[in-house]
Design a protein around this motif. Structure first.
Motif, PDB file in Angstrom:
ATOM      1  N   VAL A  43      -1.471 -15.393  -5.307  1.00 36.27           N
ATOM      2  CA  VAL A  43      -1.183 -14.151  -4.611  1.00 36.27           C
ATOM      3  C   VAL A  43      -1.376 -14.017  -2.825  1.00 36.27           C
ATOM      4  O   VAL A  43      -2.696 -14.898  -2.739  1.00 36.27           O
ATOM      5  N   ASP A  44      -0.845 -13.715  -1.743  1.00 36.87           N
ATOM      6  CA  ASP A  44      -1.215 -13.835  -0.654  1.00 36.87           C
ATOM      7  C   ASP A  44      -2.318 -12.988  -0.228  1.00 36.87           C
ATOM      8  O   ASP A  44      -2.560 -11.580  -0.670  1.00 36.87           O
ATOM      9  N   PRO A  68     -14.971 -10.444  -5.879  1.00 39.02           N
ATOM     10  CA  PRO A  68     -13.970 -10.405  -4.947  1.00 39.02           C
ATOM     11  C   PRO A  68     -12.491 -10.506  -5.733  1.00 39.02           C
ATOM     12  O   PRO A  68     -12.572 -11.402  -6.729  1.00 39.02           O
ATOM     13  N   LEU A  69     -11.608  -9.725  -5.198  1.00 37.08           N
ATOM     14  CA  LEU A  69     -10.225  -9.735  -5.874  1.00 37.08           C
ATOM     15  C   LEU A  69      -9.227 -10.882  -5.205  1.00 37.08           C
ATOM     16  O   LEU A  69      -9.534 -11.378  -4.191  1.00 37.08           O
ATOM     17  N   PRO A  70      -8.255 -11.438  -6.019  1.00 38.34           N
ATOM     18  CA  PRO A  70      -7.726 -12.780  -5.612  1.00 38.34           C
ATOM     19  C   PRO A  70      -7.057 -12.505  -4.335  1.00 38.34           C
ATOM     20  O   PRO A  70      -6.651 -13.435  -3.443  1.00 38.34           O
ATOM     21  N   PHE A  71      -6.387 -11.292  -3.973  1.00 33.46           N
ATOM     22  CA  PHE A  71      -5.856 -11.107  -2.515  1.00 33.46           C
ATOM     23  C   PHE A  71      -6.565 -10.620  -1.424  1.00 33.46           C
ATOM     24  O   PHE A  71      -6.228 -10.214  -0.410  1.00 33.46           O
ATOM     25  N   SER A  72      -8.104 -10.787  -1.674  1.00 34.47           N
ATOM     26  CA  SER A  72      -9.198 -10.624  -0.605  1.00 34.47           C
ATOM     27  C   SER A  72      -9.160 -11.413   0.505  1.00 34.47           C
ATOM     28  O   SER A  72      -8.837 -12.786   0.252  1.00 34.47           O
ATOM     29  N   ALA A  73      -9.110 -10.940   1.663  1.00 35.97           N
ATOM     30  CA  ALA A  73      -9.267 -11.714   2.939  1.00 35.97           C
ATOM     31  C   ALA A  73     -10.912 -12.376   2.887  1.00 35.97           C
ATOM     32  O   ALA A  73     -11.619 -11.598   2.085  1.00 35.97           O
ATOM     33  N   ARG A 117      -3.834  -4.062  -5.578  1.00 36.90           N
ATOM     34  CA  ARG A 117      -3.417  -4.757  -4.440  1.00 36.90           C
ATOM     35  C   ARG A 117      -2.679  -3.482  -3.497  1.00 36.90           C
ATOM     36  O   ARG A 117      -2.912  -3.557  -2.226  1.00 36.90           O
ATOM     37  N   GLN A 118      -1.885  -2.906  -4.138  1.00 35.16           N
ATOM     38  CA  GLN A 118      -1.139  -1.949  -3.286  1.00 35.16           C
ATOM     39  C   GLN A 118      -2.207  -1.029  -2.527  1.00 35.16           C
ATOM     40  O   GLN A 118      -1.775  -0.463  -1.556  1.00 35.16           O
ATOM     41  N   ARG A 131       9.173 -25.110  -8.054  1.00 32.73           N
ATOM     42  CA  ARG A 131       7.894 -24.323  -7.680  1.00 32.73           C
ATOM     43  C   ARG A 131       7.865 -22.934  -8.295  1.00 32.73           C
ATOM     44  O   ARG A 131       8.979 -22.194  -7.896  1.00 32.73           O
ATOM     45  N   PHE A 132       7.325 -22.670  -9.283  1.00 35.25           N
ATOM     46  CA  PHE A 132       7.276 -21.094 -10.037  1.00 35.25           C
ATOM     47  C   PHE A 132       6.152 -20.675  -9.396  1.00 35.25           C
ATOM     48  O   PHE A 132       4.932 -20.895  -9.895  1.00 35.25           O
ATOM     49  N   THR A 133       6.294 -19.211  -9.025  1.00 33.57           N
ATOM     50  CA  THR A 133       5.211 -18.549  -8.581  1.00 33.57           C
ATOM     51  C   THR A 133       5.094 -17.307  -9.525  1.00 33.57           C
ATOM     52  O   THR A 133       4.272 -16.455  -9.402  1.00 33.57           O
TER      53      THR A 133
END
Length: 540
Positions: free
Chosen positions: A189-190, A111-116, A155-156, A456-458
Motif C-alpha cells: 500500500v502507498d 506501525p501500520l503499513p501505510f505509515s510514513a 487508512r482513510q 503484476r497483481f496488487t
C-alpha cells in the motif's frame, strides 16, 4: 497335449512380464503412500516456505533423490536457496514513548503499513485533535460495517487527519491482536505523509486513562526477507538436451500468508494433494527413469518451494539453473495429481506450447480417461516460469476439491491408484519423446506482461478459479471470506463473464483484467448464475 505345451510356452513370458509389472506397481504405490504420508504429516507443519518444516521436507526429498542415484545440481548439494520478499518489518529505530513509558515494538505498538517513515512528538489532549499535533483515534467510536476492511478504515481516517494537519496518528481500542496487525505489514500500500501506529489493549488503557499525554513516536521499516529452498537432482546421460520434470513441495503452513480458504482455522494445512502428491510423483519418476533405457536426453528433477507465494522458486530456478536453460527440451509440471476422479478426470495444460503435444497426448492418454486440455503456457503453477523462457511445457492436474487450501487436505484422501495412473502417463509420454528430436516451442495466446515477464497483481478478488472449466468465462470454485468477492455477494459456481470493462472468456482474460486494478479501485463484476446474469459492485 502338444498344443497345450505350445500354448503354455507362449503364455509363460507374458505371465512373467505381467507379474513383474504388478510387483513394480505395488512398489510405486507403497512409495507414493510413504512420501505423501511423511510430507503431509504434522511434523512438517504445512511446509510453509522458509520454515523448519520446509527444511525437513527439503532434506527428505534430497535423501530420496540420493537413494534414486541422482546427481546433486543445487548450489549446496541438492539444495538451491532463494530470497522471498515478505513486505515490511519494524526497524529498530521505531519507537513510541507515552509520558515516561517506553513501549515495546511489535507487541505494545505496531506501525501500520501505510505509515510514513517519519517521527512526530507533542503534548496531546486525548479528546482534542488539533493541527500541527499528533491525533488519537478511539476505534470504538468508528462505525464499522460487518464486512468492512479495518485496514482500509484506518487508512482513510489517517489520510483525512493528514489533510487536516495532523503530524502523526495513533489508533487505540481496536479489536485486533498484535499478530493480526503484524500480517498487515505484508500488504502492499502507498505510504501517507505522516507516521501512523496501532497500539494494543494495554497501551490503549494507558491512553484512555491519562488526560495529558507527552508522546514521542517514530516509524522506520526494513524490507522483510525469508529464504526458500528448491531441491534439484540430475540424471546425466551425456546428452545435448535435458528434460525437466518439476513439482512444488511447499504449502501453507498454518495459513500465515493469508492464502488459506479456511481463514479462521489456524491449524496445520497438510497439503497432501497440494502438492505432496506432485512431489511424490516427481520422486517416483526419478527412480523409474534412472533405471530405464531412455537415455537420449538428460533429466533434471526440481522440487520447487515458494510456489504458493507466487512461483518464487521456479522463477529463481530459471534464472539460476546449473544446467543451461537453453538446453531444456521441455518441462513437465505436476501439481495436485492425487485426486483423479472419473467425473472431473485429468486436465493437461500447455498443449499449445509445442506442435507435437496434441498428437502425442492423444497417443498416450487412453480414451477411457476423461481429459480436458488447455493450450496456454500460462497457468497457476511453476510451468509458467519455464514457458516464459520459451520452453515447451505440460501441466498435469487432477482438479480442485473441497479440501483445497484447507487443513483437511490429508494423505488419507489421496487416490493412490489414480496417481499411479498419472505417473504412468507421464512416463509413457517421456518414452515417446525419447525417439524424437528436441521439441519446437510455440507461443500461446500472448498477454500484456511486466518487465519481469509475468502479470503484476496488487489486488485479489478473493476467488478460487475452477481450472478445469472449459466453457466461456471463469467459474468460481471457492470464495474467501472478507475478500471483495465475498463482500459483494459472489458465490461458488458463479461464472465470471465481465470484470469492469473487460470481457472474460478464459482464465488468461481474468488474470490480465485483474492486473489492471490497484487497491482502492471500484469496479463491477458480471456473473452467470444458473440461468440469469447478475452484476456486483466490488472494491479492491
Amino acid at each position: 497335449m502338444k498344443h497345450t505345451t505350445w500354448l503354455l510356452a507362449l503364455l509363460l513370458p507374458f505371465t512373467h512380464e505381467l507379474n513383474a509389472q504388478k510387483k513394480a506397481d505395488r512398489k510405486t504405490l507403497g512409495n507414493l503412500q510413504a512420501h505423501i504420508t511423511f510430507l503431509a504429516s504434522d511434523k512438517l507443519e504445512g511446509r510453509r516456505t522458509g520454515t523448519p518444516g520446509e527444511q525437513l521436507a527439503a532434506e527428505y526429498i534430497s535423501t530420496q533423490m540420493k537413494l534414486a542415484g541422482l546427481t546433486p545440481k543445487g548450489d549446496s548439494g541438492y539444495l538451491q536457496t532463494f530470497p522471498v520478499s515478505e513486505g515490511k518489518l519494524i526497524a529498530t529505530a521505531s519507537h513510541l514513548t507515552v509520558n515516561k513509558t517506553t513501549l515495546t515494538p511489535g507487541e505494545q505498538f505496531i506501525p501500520l503499513p501505510f505509515s510514513a517513515q517519519k517521527s512526530a512528538k507533542g503534548d496531546v489532549l486525548r479528546d482534542v485533535n488539533e493541527p500541527e499535533n499528533i491525533w488519537l483515534f478511539n476505534v470504538k467510536d468508528f462505525e464499522m460495517q460487518p464486512h468492512a476492511d479495518p485496514l482500509e478504515i484506518y487508512r482513510q481516517n489517517a489520510r483525512e487527519a493528514a489533510k487536516a494537519g495532523a503530524t502523526g496518528v495513533i489508533f487505540y481500542n481496536g479489536d485486533e491482536t498484535p499478530k493480526e496487525i503484524q500480517k498487515w505489514l505484508s500488504v502492499a500500500v502507498d505510504p501517507l505523509t505522516i507516521p501512523v501506529m496501532w497500539v494494543n489493549s494495554e497501551t490503549s488503557k494507558l491512553l484512555s486513562e491519562t488526560e495529558d499525554l507527552r508522546i514521542n513516536m517514530q516509524v522506520s521499516f526494513t524490507a522483510g526477507r525469508r529464504t526458500g529452498t528448491n531441491v534439484v537432482g540430475y540424471i546425466d546421460n551425456k546428452a545435448a538436451s535435458t528434460i525437466v520434470i518439476g513439482a512444488h513441495f511447499d504449502h501453507l503452513g498454518h495459513g500465515e500468508d493469508q492464502n488459506s480458504l479456511a481463514p479462521n482455522d489456524k491449524t496445520i494445512h497438510h497439503g497432501a494433494d497440494d502438492n505432496a502428491s506432485g512431489t511424490a510423483a516427481l520422486l517416483e519418476l526419478a527412480r523409474l527413469l534412472k533405471t530405464s533405457h531412455l537415455q537420449k536426453y538428460n533429466y533434471l528433477f526440481v522440487a520447487f518451494s515458494g510456489e504458493e507465494l507466487g512461483l518464487f522458486g521456479s522463477k529463481y530456478f530459471t534464472e539460476h539453473s546449473s544446467v543451461a536453460p537453453g538446453s531444456f527440451n521441455y518441462m513437465i509440471n505436476m501439481d495436485m495429481v492425487g485426486r483423479l476422479d472419473p467425473t472431473r478426470g485429468l486436465q493437461v495444460g500447455g498443449i499449445g506450447t509445442s506442435p507435437v503435444w496434441p498428437a502425442l497426448l492423444q497417443q498416450t492418454i487412453p480414451v477411457d480417461i476423461h481429459t480436458t486440455y488447455d493450450s496456454s503456457g500460462i497457468g497457476p503453477s511453476d510451468h509458467t516460469s519455464f514457458y516464459l523462457k520459451n520452453v515447451p511445457v505440460l501441466f498435469f492436474f487432477t482438479g480442485t476439491h473441497s479440501d483445497y487450501h484447507k487443513p483437511s487436505d490429508e494423505a488419507a484422501k489421496i487416490n493412490y491408484p489414480g496417481e499411479l495412473t498419472v505417473i504412468k502417463l507421464v512416463y509413457t509420454l517421456v518414452e515417446k519423446t525419447n525417439n524424437m528430436d528436441k521439441l519446437v516451442f510455440t507461443h500461446t495466446r500472448d498477454k500484456q506482461t511486466t518487465s519481469t515477464g509475468s502479470p503484476r497483481f496488487t489486488v485479489t478478488l478473493g476467488i478460487m478459479p475452477d481450472y478445469t472449466w472449459q466453457k466461456a468465462g471463469v467459474r468460481v470454485d471457492g470464495v474467501t471470506d472478507n475478500k471483495p468477492a465475498s463482500k459483494a455477494g459472489i458465490l461458488a459456481n458463479d461464472v465470471i463473464v465481465e470484470l469492469g470493462s473487460y470481457t472474460i472468456v478464459n482464465l488468461e482474460d481474468y488474470m490480465q483484467a485483474l492486473s489492471t486494478f490497484k487497491k482502492g479501485d471500484k469496479t463491477t463484476v458480471k456473473v452467470r448464475r444458473e440461468d440469469s446474469e447478475k452484476v456486483f459492485d466490488v472494491q479492491f
